[in-house]
Each structure stands twice: as structure tokens, then as C-alpha cells.
Scaffold this motif. Structure first.
Motif, short mmCIF file in Angstrom:
data_model
loop_
_atom_site.label_atom_id
_atom_site.label_comp_id
_atom_site.label_asym_id
_atom_site.label_seq_id
_atom_site.Cartn_x
_atom_site.Cartn_y
_atom_site.Cartn_z
N THR A 165 -20.74 -10.94 -3.37
CA THR A 165 -20.12 -10.79 -2.05
C THR A 165 -21.23 -10.64 -1.02
N ASP A 166 -20.83 -10.75 0.25
CA ASP A 166 -21.76 -10.44 1.32
C ASP A 166 -22.03 -8.93 1.30
N HIS A 167 -23.12 -8.51 1.89
CA HIS A 167 -23.42 -7.08 1.95
C HIS A 167 -22.44 -6.36 2.87
N SER A 168 -21.90 -7.08 3.85
CA SER A 168 -20.81 -6.55 4.67
C SER A 168 -19.51 -6.89 3.95
N ARG A 169 -18.88 -5.88 3.34
CA ARG A 169 -17.81 -6.20 2.40
C ARG A 169 -16.73 -5.12 2.38
N ILE A 170 -15.59 -5.50 1.79
CA ILE A 170 -14.46 -4.60 1.59
C ILE A 170 -14.65 -3.88 0.26
N LEU A 171 -14.54 -2.56 0.27
CA LEU A 171 -14.78 -1.77 -0.94
C LEU A 171 -13.49 -1.34 -1.63
N ASP A 172 -12.47 -0.98 -0.84
CA ASP A 172 -11.23 -0.51 -1.45
C ASP A 172 -10.08 -0.65 -0.46
N ILE A 173 -8.87 -0.69 -1.02
CA ILE A 173 -7.65 -0.81 -0.22
C ILE A 173 -6.61 0.13 -0.81
N TRP A 174 -5.92 0.87 0.06
CA TRP A 174 -4.79 1.71 -0.35
C TRP A 174 -3.55 1.25 0.40
N VAL A 175 -2.44 1.13 -0.29
CA VAL A 175 -1.17 0.76 0.33
C VAL A 175 -0.14 1.83 0.00
N ASP A 176 0.58 2.31 1.01
CA ASP A 176 1.59 3.35 0.82
C ASP A 176 2.86 2.93 1.55
N THR A 177 3.95 2.77 0.80
CA THR A 177 5.23 2.39 1.40
C THR A 177 6.27 3.51 1.30
N SER A 178 5.81 4.72 0.99
CA SER A 178 6.74 5.82 0.68
C SER A 178 7.54 6.30 1.88
N LYS A 179 7.11 6.00 3.10
CA LYS A 179 7.85 6.42 4.29
C LYS A 179 8.91 5.40 4.71
N SER A 180 9.08 4.35 3.91
CA SER A 180 10.10 3.35 4.21
C SER A 180 11.49 3.96 4.08
N GLU A 181 12.47 3.34 4.74
CA GLU A 181 13.85 3.82 4.71
C GLU A 181 14.74 2.70 4.18
N PRO A 182 14.93 2.66 2.86
CA PRO A 182 15.66 1.53 2.27
C PRO A 182 17.10 1.40 2.75
N GLU A 183 17.76 2.53 3.07
CA GLU A 183 19.15 2.46 3.52
C GLU A 183 19.26 1.75 4.87
N LYS A 184 18.17 1.72 5.64
CA LYS A 184 18.14 1.01 6.92
C LYS A 184 17.40 -0.33 6.81
N ARG A 185 16.93 -0.64 5.59
CA ARG A 185 16.09 -1.83 5.36
C ARG A 185 14.86 -1.80 6.25
N LEU A 186 14.37 -0.59 6.50
CA LEU A 186 13.20 -0.40 7.34
C LEU A 186 11.98 -0.18 6.46
N GLY A 187 11.06 -1.13 6.47
CA GLY A 187 9.85 -1.03 5.68
C GLY A 187 8.68 -0.52 6.49
N LYS A 188 8.04 0.51 6.00
CA LYS A 188 6.85 1.05 6.66
C LYS A 188 5.69 0.99 5.67
N VAL A 189 4.69 0.24 6.02
CA VAL A 189 3.57 0.01 5.11
C VAL A 189 2.30 0.55 5.76
#
Length: 563
Positions: A165-189
């Protein structure tokens, strides 16, 4: 830590191939990935150390980039040398590790050497049967002397990759969807990205589900949130995956994201706000000739069989599986209980040094698998000696370690303790979010007496729920059956006995509203150490080792199709 990825801005060399293995003064070919135990008869019971060697070639322009070695898993202790220079070491199996070799890779030919040892250890991992006086779960006298009921395969069991990779690079990614509201079909990522120091000052582009954000990188951690008003939630029926793409000027990374929520109360487990009942298996990642080597055709076959039999989940017993298992689970809508490589734990493990190793293992597992929507809970261990007084502090620490890493999923420990007999009282189980227990009524106890065994199981479960007031997940139950062995009336080891025990157990469990899941042990027959209870294999599989159905498979297909 992100796994290696080939894309427009990253280059990966996969070293899966025929390597050389040095055994004493002899040099032999060896397949990587794979276990040495299955490739050579004289190495079947050997622990090593053995030396793996291979060569790879690097173009001059790539040798100037940031370079890392990514080992998906090595069993177990290893030292890594690049061009005769020691560059790293690792001391746990079944989980990935990386080594930064920037500036050490040559333009042209490079030699990689890995010295691997798979020694069983009392009080360590993989666990060895103690001489006496503690929790051996019936394995005393086994050969090899593993304090667990599957074969202790050694070697480079998963792919080895070289990533540029380039020295300027992405090291890690975290994704959290726990605040989503499925009853409203509202996705929060919520998206969090870690970058290298060289990337500070650049512009970052984040794309998700047709939405795009551009951010000036002012710190090594970047956080953004995306909202979808008519979100398509990831579920068993519709395992929809959004594509997340993170892009810098000279680096990029793509990740599949499933929007879903997990919750639980004292009786139920919920996926997207609706009760979910787990039906499936504990299984093993092993196969003839390959041992525990990564084998893609087996993955595809097993998922096909999971769908055929109407299962919706499995546990990665008793270690994290290859990452591709979770990729397929994400795509196909199968839930996963992701288990740390902690099996055969005895009182000898309850010391500060081993506790530190175990905490690191839990961190590594969650760090690797945190973004998979299919992972519904974390398991920190299987069948430990958790009735020992020192188990309480040990497992409380593992629970807290997991919760610090991820509060969105339940954290569990799979216990064989906490039965009506006071001597089995589990001192750690109450810390965990869901009560997971393995129970073999009608097999190891009440042998040959299914109805008596089920009566005792019902009393056991009722007492468990009164004591803990938490959902109960029966993570193992079942019986050995040798394929083709029939007997009327049903007797132990016949296909009829296995089918009857499993069917009657399921019907009992379905009557209890606090039961949130049932996993039959096991998905398929698997190899074990030698002992008088195991004629080469553990025969509790619903399928044979080569994935042919026993009688019980057809019973399960019908039963689970009605649940």
C-alpha cells in the motif's frame, strides 16, 4: 486491523502454494494452507518445530511501498524470518497477525521462513490434559493428550499474503448500526476510520449506499454518520449488504455493511426488534487430507447444507474460523456465534499470564470480525472448569474485555457446568448476557434412556432459568451415530437412536419460552485424538465427515422447517 485486500490502489501477493518443510535435515514439499498432520503419516502426531520456506518476487516499484505480511492463521507458536532476518513472532492459533516489513522487502527475490511449533501446554493454548486432579472432561489418557475433543492440527492453516500500500493508508474501519430504528426503517450507520500519520491533511471520501461525504482529515481518527430513511435491513430472509468505500488519494478500502440491530431481555433474543430463535449446529473447520487448512469448496458445501436443513445459525466451535466463513454468512443470511480459541481451560489457566493472553485473544477476535452483520454474539470460551473458585475473576475479566470492545452484541461463555449437582455450580456464568449450556442427557448421562434423560434435562433447565433469569441457549446436545448402523429398538450409536434423541430434545426445548436457541452437536463427524470413546472420529455429526446425511438430518430438515 484490516484484512488484506486487492483493489485499484492495493496490491496483494497470495503465497498459497507448495512450500518446503524442513523436518530434521530432510526437505519436503508441503501445501500452504494446510496441516502437516494430514499430509505426512509420520508427522500425524508431531508437534514440531518444523521450518516452512518459500520464495516470492517483488517488482522494484512495489518494494518502495508500505509492505506487510498478513498471516490469516498459524497453529500455533511461530517465528517469522524474511531474507534471514527475524521480523516477528506469534503465539496463538486461529487468528490473524500482521508484520510490517516495510524497507525489508527486496526488489526481486525474497525468502520467507516460518518456524512453527504446535505444542500442547498445561495451562496454555492449545490445552494439554493435566496429569491429574482437575477438569479433563474424559480426555485423560488420550493421544495426543489434548484436553479437548478434536484433533490438534498444526501448521500454516490459512493463507499468507503480502500486501503493498501507499504509506498514506487506511489502517482500520469500525461500523456500528446499533442506533438504527427498524420499526421505522430508519438506518443509522456510524463509520469510524483510522488512518496512518501520513494521511493527515488529505481529503477522504466515504461512500455508502449511494451517499457520499468528503472530509478533510485533521486527525488519525475520522468519524461520520449516515442516515437512511427507508433502509433495507439485513435479515435472514433478506441479507442485504450496502457497499462502504473509503478512499484516500493513494489508498482505498471496500467493506460490506449490513444494517441490523441486536437486543435481548430476560427471555428473548431480538434481531431488528423481532424475536429470533437460533437453530443450527456447533461444527468444526476440518476435513480429510486438509486438516484445518482453508478449503473453499467445503465452505460452499456446508452453507448449502445449512440452508437445505433449514438451519439459521452455527457456532465457530471452538475457535474463530477462516474469515471467508463470515463473508458467506453475511451474504447468505446465516447467524454466527463467534468463539474465541479457548477450549479445555482448567484451574491451571487461572493465572495472570494466561489471563492476559486470553484477553488479547478476545480482543483480536472482535477486532477481526466486528463489522460482520452475521455475527450475533461473542463466545469467550467453551466448557471451562468454571466451577473452580478462581474461574470467577478470570471470566469476569474476559466478559469485561469483550464488552469494552463491543457493547452491541451479547457476550457469552459456553458452560457444561451449573447442573443440579451443587458440585458443578458455575461461578462465572452469571456474568454473561445469555446462559449457554451444553447438555448430553440420554448420552453421557442416562445412557440408553432417552425419556428418563429428557425428564432430568427439563428439571435442569427450569432450575437454570430460576437461578439466572436470563435467556437460555442450549449450545450442544446430541448422540454419536455410526453411518449405516441401524437397530430396532433404537440403541446407542445407531442412526435411529441419534434421530430419536435429537427429535425429542427439540420438542422439549420448544415448550420453554426462555429458550432462544438450540444447536445440535455436531454438524459433521470430525477427527479426534485417540481414546477408547472415539474410533478415529467423533460420530455425533448429523452429516458424515464427507457431508452425507444420516437419518437425523432428514428429521431435522422437517422439524426446523416447521419452526
Amino acid at each position: 486491523m484490516l484484512r488484506s485486500q486487492q483493489n485499484a490502489k492495493r496490491t496483494v501477493i497470495n503465497l498459497s502454494s507448495l512450500w518446503f518443510l524442513e523436518v530434521g535435515k530432510e526437505k519436503r514439499p508441503i501445501a500452504v494452507p494446510g496441516s502437516w498432520n494430514e499430509q505426512y503419516q509420520d508427522l500425524c502426531y508431531e508437534e514440531g518445530p518444523f521450518t516452512y520456506k518459500t520464495t516470492f518476487y517483488v517488482p522494484k516499484e512495489l518494494s518502495q511501498k508500505h509492505v506487510r505480511l498478513y498471516f490469516a492463521a498459524v497453529n500455533t507458536d511461530c517465528e517469522v524470518y524474511l531474507n534471514e532476518e527475524k521480523v516477528g513472532e506469534n503465539h496463538i492459533g486461529y487468528l490473524p497477525f500482521e508484520i510490517d516489513v516495510t524497507g525489508k522487502v527486496r526488489a526481486g527475490k525474497n525468502e520467507l521462513k516460518v518456524i512453527v511449533k504446535n505444542e500442547l501446554k498445561v495451562g496454555g493454548f492449545p490445552s494439554k490434559v493435566p496429569d491429574s486432579g482437575t477438569h479433563t472432561v474424559g480426555f485423560f489418557g488420550s493421544f495426543p493428550p489434548a484436553n479437548f475433543d478434536f484433533f490438534p492440527y498444526g501448521g500454516i492453516i490459512r493463507p499468507v499474503l503480502v500486501e503493498f500500500t501507499d504509506h498514506s493508508r487506511i489502517l482500520d474501519i469500525w461500523v456500528d448500526t446499533s442506533k438504527s430504528e427498524p420499526e421505522k426503517r430508519l438506518g443509522k450507520v456510524q463509520v469510524k476510520v483510522e488512518v496512518s500519520e501520513e494521511a493527515v491533511g488529505e481529503e477522504m471520501k466515504i461512500e455508502l449506499g449511494g451517499k457520499e461525504k468528503r472530509i478533510k482529515v485533521t486527525d488519525r481518527i475520522v468519524e461520520e454518520e449516515f442516515t437512511f430513511e427507508d433502509a433495507r435491513f439485513w435479515s435472514l430472509e433478506d441479507p442485504y449488504l450496502y457497499t462502504l468505500k473509503i478512499e484516500l488519494e493513494k489508498d482505498e478500502y471496500t467493506l460490506d455493511v449490513g444494517i441490523r440491530t441486536i437486543n435481548w431481555d430476560e427471555r428473548k433474543l431480538y434481531l431488528n426488534g423481532k424475536p429470533i430463535f437460533l437453530k443450527g449446529f456447533g461444527k468444526h473447520e476440518e476435513f480429510p487430507v486438509l486438516g484445518q487448512g482453508t478449503f473453499y469448496p467445503m465452505m460452499v458445501k456446508d452453507f448449502n447444507l445449512l440452508k437445505w436443513i433449514n438451519a439459521n445459525s452455527f457456532r465457530t466451535s471452538h475457535y474463530p474460523y477462516s474469515e471467508e466463513w463470515l463473508d458467506l454468512a453475511d451474504r447468505l443470511g446465516i447467524l454466527v456465534i463467534d468463539e474465541a480459541p479457548h477450549v479445555g481451560i482448567t484451574k491451571y489457566h487461572y493465572n495472570p499470564q494466561t489471563q492476559k493472553i486470553a484477553e488479547e485473544n478476545v480482543k483480536k477476535m472482535i477486532d477481526r470480525d466486528k463489522n460482520h452483520p452475521s455475527v450475533i454474539m461473542w463466545s469467550v470460551a467453551n466448557e471451562p472448569e468454571s466451577n473452580h473458585p478462581d474461574a470467577e475473576g478470570f471470566f469476569k475479566a474476559l466478559y469485561e474485555t469483550a464488552k469494552k470492545m463491543d457493547r452491541t452484541r451479547p457476550v457469552v461463555m459456553v458452560s457444561m457446568m451449573d447442573m443440579p449437582d451443587e458440585r458443578t455450580r458455575d461461578v462465572a456464568l452469571n456474568y454473561f448476557d445469555i446462559v449457554c449450556v451444553n447438555r448430553y442427557y440420554g448420552w453421557y448421562i442416562y445412557q440408553g434412556r432417552i425419556d428418563e434423560g429428557l425428564k432430568a434435562l427439563e428439571e435442569d433447565l427450569e432450575e437454570l432459568y430460576r437461578r439466572h433469569r436470563k435467556p437460555i441457549f442450549v449450545t450442544e446436545f446430541g448422540a454419536d451415530a455410526i453411518a449405516g448402523l441401524h437397530y430396532d429398538p433404537p440403541q446407542m450409536f445407531s442412526e435411529e437412536y441419534q434421530a430419536e434423541l435429537v427429535e425429542k430434545t427439540i420438542k422439549l426445548l420448544m415448550k420453554k419460552d426462555y429458550i432462544v436457541g438450540m444447536h445440535v452437536w455436531a454438524f459433521a463427524d470430525f477427527k479426534t485424538p485417540q481414546n477408547v470413546r472415539r474410533p478415529i472420529l467423533n460420530y455425533k455429526g448429523v452429516f458424515t465427515r464427507d457431508r452425507q446425511p444420516k437419518l437425523v438430518a432428514h428429521v431435522l430438515k422437517k422439524l426446523w422447517g416447521e419452526i
